[in-house]
Design an enzyme around this catalytic site. Sequence first.
Site, PDB file in Angstrom:
ATOM      1  N   VAL A 178      20.729 -18.703   6.209  1.00 10.98           N
ATOM      2  CA  VAL A 178      22.160 -18.745   5.900  1.00 10.98           C
ATOM      3  C   VAL A 178      22.773 -20.121   6.130  1.00 10.98           C
ATOM      4  O   VAL A 178      23.880 -20.393   5.651  1.00 10.98           O
ATOM      5  CB  VAL A 178      22.955 -17.679   6.683  1.00 10.98           C
ATOM      6  CG1 VAL A 178      22.496 -16.281   6.291  1.00 10.98           C
ATOM      7  CG2 VAL A 178      22.863 -17.903   8.181  1.00 10.98           C
TER       8      VAL A 178
ATOM      9  N   LYS B 269      32.932 -17.737  16.197  1.00  9.04           N
ATOM     10  CA  LYS B 269      33.302 -16.366  15.849  1.00  9.04           C
ATOM     11  C   LYS B 269      34.814 -16.231  15.660  1.00  9.04           C
ATOM     12  O   LYS B 269      35.275 -15.414  14.850  1.00  9.04           O
ATOM     13  CB  LYS B 269      32.801 -15.401  16.921  1.00  9.04           C
ATOM     14  CG  LYS B 269      31.289 -15.216  16.925  1.00  9.04           C
ATOM     15  CD  LYS B 269      30.763 -14.621  15.636  1.00  9.04           C
ATOM     16  CE  LYS B 269      29.315 -14.187  15.756  1.00  9.04           C
ATOM     17  NZ  LYS B 269      28.800 -13.578  14.498  1.00  9.04           N
TER      18      LYS B 269
ATOM     19  N   SER C 230      32.969 -11.230  17.112  1.00  7.74           N
ATOM     20  CA  SER C 230      32.586 -10.980  18.502  1.00  7.74           C
ATOM     21  C   SER C 230      33.843 -10.840  19.332  1.00  7.74           C
ATOM     22  O   SER C 230      34.857 -11.489  19.048  1.00  7.74           O
ATOM     23  CB  SER C 230      31.739 -12.134  19.041  1.00  7.74           C
ATOM     24  OG  SER C 230      31.529 -11.991  20.437  1.00  7.74           O
TER      25      SER C 230
ATOM     26  N   ALA D 283      34.249 -20.082  19.631  1.00  4.45           N
ATOM     27  CA  ALA D 283      34.971 -20.852  18.616  1.00  4.45           C
ATOM     28  C   ALA D 283      34.488 -20.505  17.213  1.00  4.45           C
ATOM     29  O   ALA D 283      35.299 -20.329  16.289  1.00  4.45           O
ATOM     30  CB  ALA D 283      34.801 -22.344  18.885  1.00  4.45           C
TER      31      ALA D 283
ATOM     32  N   ASN E 230      26.115 -10.665   9.114  1.00  2.21           N
ATOM     33  CA  ASN E 230      25.736 -10.325  10.492  1.00  2.21           C
ATOM     34  C   ASN E 230      24.922 -11.412  11.185  1.00  2.21           C
ATOM     35  O   ASN E 230      24.923 -11.483  12.418  1.00  2.21           O
ATOM     36  CB  ASN E 230      24.944  -9.017  10.477  1.00  2.21           C
ATOM     37  CG  ASN E 230      24.247  -8.750  11.793  1.00  2.21           C
ATOM     38  OD1 ASN E 230      24.862  -8.325  12.772  1.00  2.21           O
ATOM     39  ND2 ASN E 230      22.941  -9.035  11.841  1.00  2.21           N
TER      40      ASN E 230
ATOM     41  N   TYR F 150      30.220 -20.597  20.722  1.00  3.63           N
ATOM     42  CA  TYR F 150      30.029 -19.323  20.022  1.00  3.63           C
ATOM     43  C   TYR F 150      31.382 -18.640  19.820  1.00  3.63           C
ATOM     44  O   TYR F 150      31.681 -18.132  18.729  1.00  3.63           O
ATOM     45  CB  TYR F 150      29.089 -18.444  20.840  1.00  3.63           C
ATOM     46  CG  TYR F 150      28.811 -17.078  20.269  1.00  3.63           C
ATOM     47  CD1 TYR F 150      27.902 -16.909  19.227  1.00  3.63           C
ATOM     48  CD2 TYR F 150      29.423 -15.945  20.804  1.00  3.63           C
ATOM     49  CE1 TYR F 150      27.627 -15.641  18.722  1.00  3.63           C
ATOM     50  CE2 TYR F 150      29.150 -14.680  20.311  1.00  3.63           C
ATOM     51  CZ  TYR F 150      28.245 -14.529  19.266  1.00  3.63           C
ATOM     52  OH  TYR F 150      27.966 -13.278  18.775  1.00  3.63           O
TER      53      TYR F 150
END
Length: 248
Positions: A61, A156, A139, A154, A87, A152
Amino acid sequence: MSDLTGKIAIVTGAASGIGRGIAIRLAADGATVIVSDINEDAAVATAAELGNDSIGIRTDVTSRESVDAAVAAVLEKFGTIDILVNNAGWDKVGPFVDSDVADWDRVIAINLYGTLHVAQAVLPTLIANKSGSIINIGSDAARVGSTGEAVYSAAKGGVVAFSKTLARETARYQIRVNAVCPGPADTPLFAGISAENPRLREALEKAIPLRRLAQPEDLANAVAFFASDDSAYITGQTLSVSGGLTMS
């Protein structure tokens, strides 16, 4: 159970963990699932378990070329796409002050850019169809913060904000975009994070009102709702699935 019979669904990061749980649930509801994962062998093996002509396909991705090739392959085989579940994710836990810029780049590339790449590649088909559902996995770290997961959180947070804006931009085409935000979940990613702190699981289970970590099927149930016509009048929403850990 929701009725997704005849629907074509792409789930990224679907060879293990939450993504695999989502793929299993969507297939059980009747969808043909494209199990998209950077681990091609695991993706193919997972798809073989699902039925409904589901297939596994390797997708990185973080690479727009890889994403475009995967989406083109899906359209060539099935002719359309109805559901997208972004996901795929990755994290490295530690104090922000000690973190490495290379890890920032990877966290953002997978969690945020990955979502942007796949959404943009799929959208022309959904727009042409004037229908579709996109579910982005955020999240609760994005909603309330999480010690050791600054970058992480930031990334999400970007996913959640992107979901709301994309919902506004695509509503005219009857496309719905929602975000599902897991709390702590019993996944291979969590196992890796907690390996150095075996008491983390016990502490979290005490803190969560429902007294357990989320299982992949808990997240899959929420995704199946957003994927189906049961949520036909819901878009731009962020749903926390956390066992009550982050009530709001």
